[in-house]
Design a protein around this motif. Structure first.
Motif, PDB file in Angstrom:
ATOM      1  N   GLY A  45       0.782  -1.140  -0.178  1.00  0.00           N
ATOM      2  CA  GLY A  45      -0.179  -0.125  -0.117  1.00  0.00           C
ATOM      3  C   GLY A  45       1.039   1.302   0.104  1.00  0.00           C
ATOM      4  O   GLY A  45       0.474   2.165  -0.824  1.00  0.00           O
ATOM      5  N   VAL A  46       1.956   1.413   0.907  1.00  0.00           N
ATOM      6  CA  VAL A  46       2.849   2.378   0.768  1.00  0.00           C
ATOM      7  C   VAL A  46       3.537   2.381  -0.532  1.00  0.00           C
ATOM      8  O   VAL A  46       3.678   3.743  -0.951  1.00  0.00           O
ATOM      9  CB  VAL A  46       3.756   2.186   2.173  1.00  0.00           C
ATOM     10  N   LEU A  47       3.911   1.355  -1.039  1.00  0.00           N
ATOM     11  CA  LEU A  47       4.790   1.422  -2.207  1.00  0.00           C
ATOM     12  C   LEU A  47       3.885   1.952  -3.347  1.00  0.00           C
ATOM     13  O   LEU A  47       4.116   2.859  -4.165  1.00  0.00           O
ATOM     14  CB  LEU A  47       5.121  -0.144  -2.586  1.00  0.00           C
ATOM     15  N   TYR A  48       2.455   1.460  -3.388  1.00  0.00           N
ATOM     16  CA  TYR A  48       1.559   2.135  -4.407  1.00  0.00           C
ATOM     17  C   TYR A  48       1.427   3.460  -4.393  1.00  0.00           C
ATOM     18  O   TYR A  48       1.397   4.236  -5.247  1.00  0.00           O
ATOM     19  CB  TYR A  48       0.209   1.423  -4.347  1.00  0.00           C
ATOM     20  N   PHE A  49       1.032   3.863  -3.295  1.00  0.00           N
ATOM     21  CA  PHE A  49       0.665   5.419  -2.919  1.00  0.00           C
ATOM     22  C   PHE A  49       1.813   6.294  -3.158  1.00  0.00           C
ATOM     23  O   PHE A  49       1.601   7.308  -3.907  1.00  0.00           O
ATOM     24  CB  PHE A  49      -0.052   5.666  -1.614  1.00  0.00           C
TER      25      PHE A  49
END
Length: 137
Positions: free
Chosen positions: A108-112
Motif C-alpha cells: 500500500g505504501v509502495l503504491y501510494f
C-alpha cells in the motif's frame, strides 16, 4: 535531464497534449482506487477513504480531457489550475498515508508513493509548460 528537454520539445509543438496525458492518468488513478477498495487487506487503506478519494481524480480527468478537447488558445492558466489541483491531491494523499501508516501494508505504501511520484513529475512538467507558454507570449 535530457528526458525533460525532450518533453519540452514535444510539448512546445503540441502543448495541449498534456491535458490528455493528465486526464488519462487521472482516469487510471480513479480506476485504481476502486480496484484497491476490493483488496483492502492487500493494501491496507480503508475502503471508505478510497471511496472518498475517488471523485477527486475523476473530476480532474473530466477537467483535463475537456480542456484537451476544447484546446483553448491560451491554456496556461487552465494548466496551472490542473497542476495545482494535482499538487493538492498529492498533499491530501500523502497526509492520508501518514495518518493510516500503521495499517497500510508495504504494498500500500509502495503504491501510494509510486503514484504520487508520477503525479509530481507530471506537475513539474505542467509547470514548465506554463512557464514556457508565458515566455513565448
Amino acid at each position: 535531464m535530457k528526458i525533460f528537454s525532450e518533453f519540452n520539445k514535444f510539448f512546445n509543438k503540441k502543448p495541449n497534449f498534456i491535458f490528455l496525458i493528465d486526464g488519462l492518468g487521472a482516469l487510471l488513478s480513479a480506476s485504481l482506487l476502486i480496484v484497491l477498495s476490493y483488496w483492502v487487506d492487500l493494501f491496507g487503506m480503508p475502503k471508505d477513504v478510497l471511496y472518498k478519494l475517488f471523485p477527486i481524480p475523476l473530476f480532474l480527468a473530466f477537467f483535463s480531457i475537456s480542456n484537451y478537447l476544447i484546446q483553448p488558445k491560451i491554456f496556461s492558466f487552465r494548466l496551472w489550475i490542473v497542476a495545482m489541483a494535482n499538487l493538492m491531491y498529492c498533499i491530501l494523499s500523502f497526509s492520508l498515508v501518514i495518518y493510516f501508516y500503521d495499517i497500510l501494508t508495504g504494498l500500500g505504501v509502495l503504491y501510494f508513493f509510486s503514484e504520487k511520484f508520477i503525479i509530481l513529475v507530471l506537475v513539474f512538467i505542467e509547470l514548465r509548460i506554463c512557464k514556457n507558454e508565458y515566455t513565448l507570449n
